[in-house]
Design an enzyme around this catalytic site. Structure first.
Site, mmCIF file in Angstrom:
data_model
loop_
_atom_site.group_PDB
_atom_site.id
_atom_site.type_symbol
_atom_site.label_atom_id
_atom_site.label_comp_id
_atom_site.label_asym_id
_atom_site.label_seq_id
_atom_site.Cartn_x
_atom_site.Cartn_y
_atom_site.Cartn_z
ATOM 1 N N CYS A 1 0.817 -1.213 0.000
ATOM 2 C CA CYS A 1 0.000 0.000 0.000
ATOM 3 C C CYS A 1 0.852 1.264 0.000
ATOM 4 C CB CYS A 1 -0.966 -0.007 1.175
ATOM 5 S SG CYS A 1 -0.213 -0.387 2.758
ATOM 6 N N HIS B 1 -0.662 0.503 7.063
ATOM 7 C CA HIS B 1 -1.489 0.870 5.908
ATOM 8 C C HIS B 1 -1.275 2.326 5.513
ATOM 9 C CE1 HIS B 1 -4.522 0.652 2.901
ATOM 10 N NE2 HIS B 1 -5.274 1.568 3.472
ATOM 11 N N ASN C 1 -7.723 5.356 -1.608
ATOM 12 C CA ASN C 1 -7.346 4.214 -0.783
ATOM 13 C C ASN C 1 -7.348 2.946 -1.635
ATOM 14 O OD1 ASN C 1 -7.109 2.209 1.216
ATOM 15 N ND2 ASN C 1 -8.202 3.461 2.709
#
Length: 391
Positions: A19, A127, A142
């Site tokens: 991520c 994250h 996201n």
């Protein structure tokens, strides 16, 4: 009558724990960074940290702390692809000369509204995700979401405050981000594209069944429409993520012992490179700047009252101890940097016993001792990773 300019939104989807890479690429609106390129930056940062540690006066590269740090492996990327904030900052700085300060850093919001900032990267635990202004609108990119999500100007400040209250660190790029995609010729990089007008139409209708994710097929240069709700994942034979979870490291080397490599497992070239890096870094100026009253300072911080963590807000920092242990703590932004020293001293049995240490933060590493009387916020330490080394 001229045709209105069409905007396309790039949105990479989640792959393993990559991520951090997705957040960078979504922020830049292009597939600019691969796992390999970010892993190379992480390796360079690791070498710099090792070089700094090698300057201690208790054995240099043969010291216990140095050898343990080498055996632990990278402190800036794990085998799943989770990169540190310093890797993301270094990547943006090297490729685009862009800074990535914490939004709480003094001066960021003093003279501008939050809606004047072009992009954000948010992080909690492992994250990362990006929020980017495109065509005057803010989009939540996201990588765990199925599609980009619109954030109104009116709600942006509240969203950011809510994220920080949930424990997120928010970093930002004030301006000068690369322009978004406005034509097919700009879609040579990456696979995941959404037509802004379709996304906006979906927001108006509230019917996501008619939304389409536009995927650009590099091999045939054809556009295909895939209804939302179906997978829009695309694979290639040269996909840089294909080895994730296959038992191989991001740098192509096999895993062993959970990713930790003992010193004897390093090649002669790797050991030589570490020694060369250590020899070219001169930290004598840092040591000379420390006063002879260091012992008294050590006694002061061991017994200093550091107070409780702020109930809300505050400056959140991550601290890496010499043994690899990581601590996360929030301080008042008005606290002096000395309070961070006190927290470290009171969190380590060796420091409690009188062993002196140094703190460095940012990139390139900056010694914090000359700043001990300055406030944490004025030094821009909120959201920073601080490294501790024995002196």
């Amino acid at each position: 009558m001229s045709t209105p300019k069409q905007y396309w939104i790039y949105h990479e989807r989640q792959d393993a724990l990559l991520c951090g890479q997705h957040a960078l690429n979504n922020l830049l609106q292009a597939n600019e960074f691969s796992p390999a390129s970010l892993a190379e930056i992480a390796s360079q940062l690791d070498q710099m940290e090792l070089a700094y540690m090698s300057q201690n006066n208790e054995g240099g590269i043969n010291s216990k702390d140095y050898l343990k740090r080498v055996a632990e492996g990278s402190g800036n990327v794990d085998e799943s692809g989770n990169f540190s904030i310093e890797v993301l900052r270094s990547a943006l700085l090297a490729r685009h000369s862009l800074e990535l300060p914490n939004i709480r850093q003094k001066g960021i919001l003093d003279k501008r509204e939050i809606t004047e900032i072009e992009g954000f990267i948010c992080n909690r635990s492992s994250h990362w995700f990006a929020i980017r202004k495109i065509n005057g609108r803010f989009w939540n990119l996201n990588s765990t979401n199925e599609r980009p999500e619109l954030i109104s100007h009116f709600k942006l400040a509240a969203e950011m405050e809510a994220l920080q209250n949930q424990g997120y660190s928010v970093f930002c790029v004030v301006d000068s981000l690369p322009p978004p995609c406005t034509n097919e010729a700009m879609m040579d990089q990456g696979l995941y594209w959404w037509k802004e007008s379709d996304l906006l139409q979906g927001e108006i209708n509230g019917d996501i069944g008619y939304l389409f994710a536009v995927m650009y097929v590099l091999s045939s240069r054809e556009l295909s429409l895939t209804p939302l709700g179906k997978s829009n994942a695309m694979t290639r034979s040269d996909d840089p993520w294909k080895d994730v979870g296959s038992g191989r490291r991001l740098d192509g080397k096999p895993k062993n012992n959970g990713g930790h490599r003992a010193l004897h497992e390093l090649s002669e070239e790797e050991q030589l490179q570490a020694a060369i890096q250590a020899s070219i870094m001169d930290c004598s100026s840092d040591n000379d700047a420390r006063p002879s009253s260091l012992d008294r300072f050590q006694q002061e911080i061991v017994s200093m009252d550091i107070g409780d963590e702020p109930a809300s807000g505050g400056a959140r920092v991550q601290i890496r101890l010499p043994d690899g242990k990581r601590l996360i703590r929030k301080f008042s932004g008005e606290d002096p940097v000395k309070v961070i020293y006190a927290f470290v001293a009171q969190s380590s049995e060796e420091a409690k016993g009188g062993r002196s240490f140094g703190l460095k933060a940012k990139f390139p590493p900056q010694d914090l001792y000359p700043l001990i009387e300055s406030s944490i916020s004025s030094c821009g330490l909120s959201g920073e990773a601080i490294n501790v080394s024995w002196t």
